[in-house]
Design a protein around this motif. Sequence first.
Motif, mmCIF file in Angstrom:
data_model
loop_
_atom_site.group_PDB
_atom_site.id
_atom_site.type_symbol
_atom_site.label_atom_id
_atom_site.label_comp_id
_atom_site.label_asym_id
_atom_site.label_seq_id
_atom_site.Cartn_x
_atom_site.Cartn_y
_atom_site.Cartn_z
ATOM 1 N N VAL A 22 14.373 16.481 -28.455
ATOM 2 C CA VAL A 22 15.845 16.885 -28.972
ATOM 3 C C VAL A 22 16.401 17.849 -27.949
ATOM 4 C CG1 VAL A 22 16.812 18.105 -30.677
ATOM 5 C CG2 VAL A 22 15.077 16.520 -31.162
ATOM 6 N N PHE A 23 15.856 18.797 -27.309
ATOM 7 C CA PHE A 23 16.347 19.817 -26.413
ATOM 8 C C PHE A 23 16.805 19.119 -25.215
ATOM 9 C CE2 PHE A 23 15.762 24.254 -24.339
ATOM 10 C CZ PHE A 23 16.862 24.982 -25.068
ATOM 11 N N LEU A 24 16.083 18.201 -24.479
ATOM 12 C CA LEU A 24 16.673 17.576 -23.740
ATOM 13 C C LEU A 24 18.031 16.402 -23.574
ATOM 14 C CD1 LEU A 24 16.127 16.453 -20.595
ATOM 15 C CD2 LEU A 24 14.699 14.676 -21.449
ATOM 16 N N LEU A 25 17.669 15.578 -24.810
ATOM 17 C CA LEU A 25 18.728 14.797 -25.138
ATOM 18 C C LEU A 25 19.970 15.418 -25.781
ATOM 19 C CD1 LEU A 25 16.353 11.755 -26.427
ATOM 20 C CD2 LEU A 25 17.579 12.050 -24.168
ATOM 21 N N VAL A 26 19.882 16.231 -26.516
ATOM 22 C CA VAL A 26 21.103 16.677 -27.208
ATOM 23 C C VAL A 26 21.823 17.901 -26.410
ATOM 24 C CG1 VAL A 26 22.112 17.946 -29.197
ATOM 25 C CG2 VAL A 26 20.195 16.060 -29.613
ATOM 26 N N ASN A 27 20.701 18.827 -25.995
ATOM 27 C CA ASN A 27 21.464 19.940 -25.064
ATOM 28 C C ASN A 27 21.478 19.630 -23.533
ATOM 29 O OD1 ASN A 27 21.616 21.094 -27.376
ATOM 30 N ND2 ASN A 27 21.086 23.200 -27.059
ATOM 31 N N GLY A 28 20.571 18.784 -23.151
ATOM 32 C CA GLY A 28 20.474 18.428 -21.655
ATOM 33 C C GLY A 28 19.547 19.735 -21.067
ATOM 34 N N VAL B 5 20.930 23.623 -32.303
ATOM 35 C CA VAL B 5 19.947 22.820 -31.942
ATOM 36 C C VAL B 5 18.901 23.361 -31.047
ATOM 37 C CG1 VAL B 5 19.670 20.793 -30.063
ATOM 38 C CG2 VAL B 5 21.565 20.689 -31.473
ATOM 39 N N ALA B 6 19.228 24.673 -30.357
ATOM 40 C CA ALA B 6 18.361 25.353 -29.569
ATOM 41 C C ALA B 6 17.171 26.106 -30.662
ATOM 42 C CB ALA B 6 18.865 26.385 -28.728
ATOM 43 N N LEU B 7 17.886 26.383 -31.835
ATOM 44 C CA LEU B 7 17.167 27.348 -32.911
ATOM 45 C C LEU B 7 16.240 26.116 -33.596
ATOM 46 C CD1 LEU B 7 17.105 30.002 -34.458
ATOM 47 C CD2 LEU B 7 18.486 28.813 -36.189
ATOM 48 N N PHE B 8 16.680 24.881 -33.591
ATOM 49 C CA PHE B 8 16.010 23.995 -34.140
ATOM 50 C C PHE B 8 14.660 23.530 -33.319
ATOM 51 C CE2 PHE B 8 14.816 19.384 -34.356
ATOM 52 C CZ PHE B 8 14.422 19.481 -35.863
ATOM 53 N N ALA B 9 15.097 23.484 -32.101
ATOM 54 C CA ALA B 9 14.093 23.089 -31.126
ATOM 55 C C ALA B 9 12.965 24.141 -31.124
ATOM 56 C CB ALA B 9 14.519 22.853 -29.892
ATOM 57 N N GLY B 10 13.357 25.356 -31.004
ATOM 58 C CA GLY B 10 12.363 26.483 -30.783
ATOM 59 C C GLY B 10 11.591 26.651 -32.029
ATOM 60 N N GLY B 11 12.241 26.475 -33.250
ATOM 61 C CA GLY B 11 11.310 26.327 -34.545
ATOM 62 C C GLY B 11 10.467 25.327 -34.472
ATOM 63 N N LEU B 12 11.051 23.980 -33.983
ATOM 64 C CA LEU B 12 10.037 22.927 -34.354
ATOM 65 C C LEU B 12 8.612 23.017 -33.303
ATOM 66 C CD1 LEU B 12 9.373 20.077 -35.532
ATOM 67 C CD2 LEU B 12 10.670 19.051 -33.725
ATOM 68 N N PHE B 13 9.330 23.576 -31.952
ATOM 69 C CA PHE B 13 8.170 23.945 -30.871
ATOM 70 C C PHE B 13 6.934 25.107 -31.680
ATOM 71 C CE2 PHE B 13 7.364 26.206 -26.543
ATOM 72 C CZ PHE B 13 6.385 25.606 -26.420
ATOM 73 N N GLY B 14 7.321 25.930 -32.142
ATOM 74 C CA GLY B 14 6.727 27.297 -32.783
ATOM 75 C C GLY B 14 5.682 26.512 -33.981
ATOM 76 N N ALA B 15 6.515 25.831 -34.954
ATOM 77 C CA ALA B 15 5.658 24.930 -35.778
ATOM 78 C C ALA B 15 4.528 24.051 -35.236
ATOM 79 C CB ALA B 15 6.622 24.342 -36.798
ATOM 80 N N MET B 67 23.764 14.360 -25.338
ATOM 81 C CA MET B 67 24.841 14.210 -26.304
ATOM 82 C C MET B 67 25.687 15.267 -26.490
ATOM 83 S SD MET B 67 22.006 12.783 -29.064
ATOM 84 C CE MET B 67 23.203 12.621 -30.532
ATOM 85 N N LEU B 68 25.506 16.532 -26.193
ATOM 86 C CA LEU B 68 26.585 17.257 -26.238
ATOM 87 C C LEU B 68 27.202 17.544 -24.911
ATOM 88 C CD1 LEU B 68 24.873 19.992 -28.679
ATOM 89 C CD2 LEU B 68 26.716 18.366 -29.226
ATOM 90 N N GLY B 69 27.082 16.868 -23.961
ATOM 91 C CA GLY B 69 27.941 16.656 -22.760
ATOM 92 C C GLY B 69 27.599 17.443 -21.536
ATOM 93 N N ALA B 70 26.413 18.184 -21.800
ATOM 94 C CA ALA B 70 25.773 19.005 -20.510
ATOM 95 C C ALA B 70 24.989 17.869 -19.684
ATOM 96 C CB ALA B 70 24.727 19.969 -20.964
ATOM 97 N N PRO B 71 24.949 17.890 -18.511
ATOM 98 C CA PRO B 71 24.247 17.143 -17.495
ATOM 99 C C PRO B 71 22.853 17.046 -17.758
ATOM 100 C CG PRO B 71 24.929 18.909 -16.452
ATOM 101 C CD PRO B 71 25.465 19.234 -17.627
ATOM 102 N N ILE B 72 22.183 16.047 -17.700
ATOM 103 C CA ILE B 72 20.769 15.742 -17.756
ATOM 104 C C ILE B 72 20.226 16.495 -16.218
ATOM 105 C CG2 ILE B 72 18.759 14.231 -17.535
ATOM 106 C CD1 ILE B 72 19.812 13.843 -20.111
ATOM 107 N N PRO B 73 19.128 17.589 -16.600
ATOM 108 C CA PRO B 73 18.629 17.989 -15.524
ATOM 109 C C PRO B 73 18.275 17.359 -14.271
ATOM 110 C CG PRO B 73 17.793 18.955 -17.293
ATOM 111 C CD PRO B 73 18.649 17.990 -17.770
#
Lengths: 142, 142
Positions: A22-28, B5-15, B67-73
Amino acid sequence: MIPTEWILGLVGGLMIGCAAAVFLLVNGRIMGASGILGGLLDGTGRGNAGERMAFIAGLVGVPLVIALVSGAPDTNLTTSLPILVIAGLFVGVGTRMANGCTSGHGVCGISRFSVRGIAATLVYLIAGGIVMYVGRHMLGVI
Amino acid sequence: MRLLVALFAGGLFGAGLTVSGMTDTDKVQGWLDLFGAWDPTLAFVLGGAILPMLGAWAIARRRQTAMLGAPIPAPADPVIDAPLVTGSALFGAGWALAGLCPGPALAVLGYGGWPALAFFAAMTAGMIAQPFLPVPRGTRAA
């Protein structure tokens, strides 16, 4: 019969992988714990500090909520202050020097077939195995 | 939106870290203890985490942006250099000593008591100090 701990490991691992996806595909962004935290600490992540702080809030907050609701899981963390300090310093310096840890190099790097991620993972696994052998079976300090 | 999204990803990572048992340093140290009571749980966690990321990278490779426009690293140059190897070896040593890497160190911060705080303090100190420390030189193309 497969031990429950292995199944929970697989389920938890899938959750970690989904979080990274999710972090990669949504936030990049690459979901690497040491990079996200380290960038906040040394100022290299000033441009997206809010995103980093939100990620860390979730990573700290959700396990805390789980602990409050269903009792804190045992960390079995050593209570030897010298070991904690030395280990923390090594992890902090090492992950920033290598530009990644178990999540960035391990989870995100291996799945990308990154040469650096795979090499880093092999090195920290081997180093960890050696230090564990020496520390636990020869010196008895771990 | 990026923050949520970052909060969700961090939370899912922690869970995921909590469910998988990677917040239990006994399990992590048991994985590294090849010559003791070896615990293979970590392999299930890492394998489980890599699976969704294989799919995520397959999707990411076909896209320019997230998806939110940032380039893929962009991938790092496939160079195994001295900082990568030295840093990963230091990290592996610290990981074995305490049984914590940066992700789980954050996940246990809220409920792990003073040892979790001590490790976190030392780790952040190491992360802040690293840019001021000498970096080993030497590069070898992979």
